[in-house]
Design an enzyme around this catalytic site. Structure first.
Site, PDB file in Angstrom:
ATOM      1  N   GLU A  98       1.017  -1.267   0.117  1.00 34.99           N
ATOM      2  CA  GLU A  98      -0.006   0.076  -0.047  1.00 34.99           C
ATOM      3  C   GLU A  98       0.916   1.134  -0.066  1.00 34.99           C
ATOM      4  OE1 GLU A  98      -3.195  -0.486   3.084  1.00 34.99           O
ATOM      5  OE2 GLU A  98      -3.180   1.963   2.959  1.00 34.99           O
ATOM      6  N   ASP A 100       0.189   5.097   0.722  1.00 33.54           N
ATOM      7  CA  ASP A 100      -0.802   6.156   1.108  1.00 33.54           C
ATOM      8  C   ASP A 100      -0.723   7.567   1.096  1.00 33.54           C
ATOM      9  OD1 ASP A 100      -2.451   3.985   2.141  1.00 33.54           O
ATOM     10  OD2 ASP A 100      -1.361   4.005   3.961  1.00 33.54           O
ATOM     11  N   GLU A 102      -3.168  10.422   2.957  1.00 30.86           N
ATOM     12  CA  GLU A 102      -4.318  10.788   3.852  1.00 30.86           C
ATOM     13  C   GLU A 102      -4.310  12.167   4.230  1.00 30.86           C
ATOM     14  OE1 GLU A 102      -4.962   8.183   6.982  1.00 30.86           O
ATOM     15  OE2 GLU A 102      -5.226   6.437   5.944  1.00 30.86           O
TER      16      GLU A 102
END
Ligand SMILES: *[C@@H]1O[C@H](CO)[C@@H](O)[C@H](O)[C@H]1NC(C)=O
Length: 285
Positions: A98, A100, A102
């Site tokens: 993953e 990311d 955010e």
């Protein structure tokens, strides 16, 4: 080394135009939120919204194994405390990879926090967080992920903010075998997101809305067990991104961001790792 050259050789053999013009109808599906996620116009724009009953989200139709992926986002305006806009790449399963971004909202006038992380084979714990040098709610800005066999680079408006290098030679897993989709969601996380969970979502402000446009990917698309690499919407582009690295100007810019805007770095958190910082911290930036 041998295995990564093999991967590259395989990728270069395939010639295929991976993704053409950005169109949310072609490239993405709204996956949840019961009408709160919308593709607008001819597919040029997409919005996600959040109210007390639900957030919303979308995902890419394609799975990608490496890519240089750009998206413009405009984040929730005003009091966005408690909200999280997640924009990331992820594979499936418990040992997933993953990458990311955010965006953690804040009360009006206080800065958003841009949280980044990299998971390889199910293990993350590689958080670096930033404030931004602009207000991300006023205009669209470009958030990019370069993911090639040697490195992952997170950039904002073309300025690299973080580089995560492939250090498999030192026994550190790197995401390079599991195809990933692009995901995004807008949801309520007021138990932790803003000022450590102390500030809660103000539901009188709903709906909260985040907007997306100008998706572009120079990427290798994964289908039926093999990968086809090509260039994106600019016809002259090549597969240079597959071997792209940061030049000295980019390095200087990244240093500037990290010096002035980085608010958390797992590689500096000695209290969190009493047994010693992760090995990659001695080489990574
Ligand atoms: C919110 O603002 C506070 C105060 O400026 C800051 O410490 C924090 O990093 C900001 N972001 C979040 C997500 O709390």
């Amino acid at each position: 080394m041998a295995s990564s050259s093999l991967v590259l050789a395989t990728l270069f053999l395939a010639t295929f135009i991976a993704t053409s013009n950005a169109n949310f109808n072609n490239d993405f599906t709204i996956t949840w939120g019961d009408g709160r996620g919308k593709i607008l116009g001819d597919g040029d724009d997409l919005t996600l919204s959040l109210d007390k009953a639900s957030g919303s989200g979308f995902q890419s139709k394609n799975e990608y194994l490496f890519g240089k992926i750009n998206m413009q986002l405009k984040l929730v305006l005003g009091n966005s405390a408690g909200t999280v806009t997640a924009y990331y790449l992820s594979s499936m399963g418990t040992t997933h990879d993953e990458i990311d971004f955010e965006f953690l909202g804040n009360v009006s006038g206080q800065p958003y926090t841009l949280h980044t992380n990299v998971f390889a084979q199910g293990k993350g714990n590689r958080e670096k967080q930033f404030h931004l040098w602009f207000d991300p709610t006023k205009d669209f800005h470009t958030y990019s992920i370069l993911w090639n066999p040697q490195r992952i680079v997170f950039s904002v408006d073309g300025i690299p903010i973080r580089e995560h290098k492939n250090m498999e030679s030192q026994g550190i897993p790197f995401p390079k075998n599991q195809p990933m989709r692009i995901y995004s969601s807008l949801w309520n996380a007021d138990d932790w997101a803003t000022q450590g969970g102390r500030v809660k979502t103000d539901w009188t402000q709903t709906p909260f809305t985040a907007s997306y446009r100008k998706f572009n990917a120079d990427a290798c698309v994964w289908a039926s067990g093999s990968s086809s690499c090509g260039s994106g919407s600019s016809p002259s582009s090549t597969s240079d991104w597959l071997t792209e690295e940061l030049d000295s100007t980019s390095m200087e810019r990244m240093k500037w961001v990290q010096k002035n805007y980085m608010v958390y770095n797992y590689c500096a958190d000695v209290q969190r790792f009493p047994e010693g910082l992760p090995t990659e911290c001695s080489v990574s930036s």
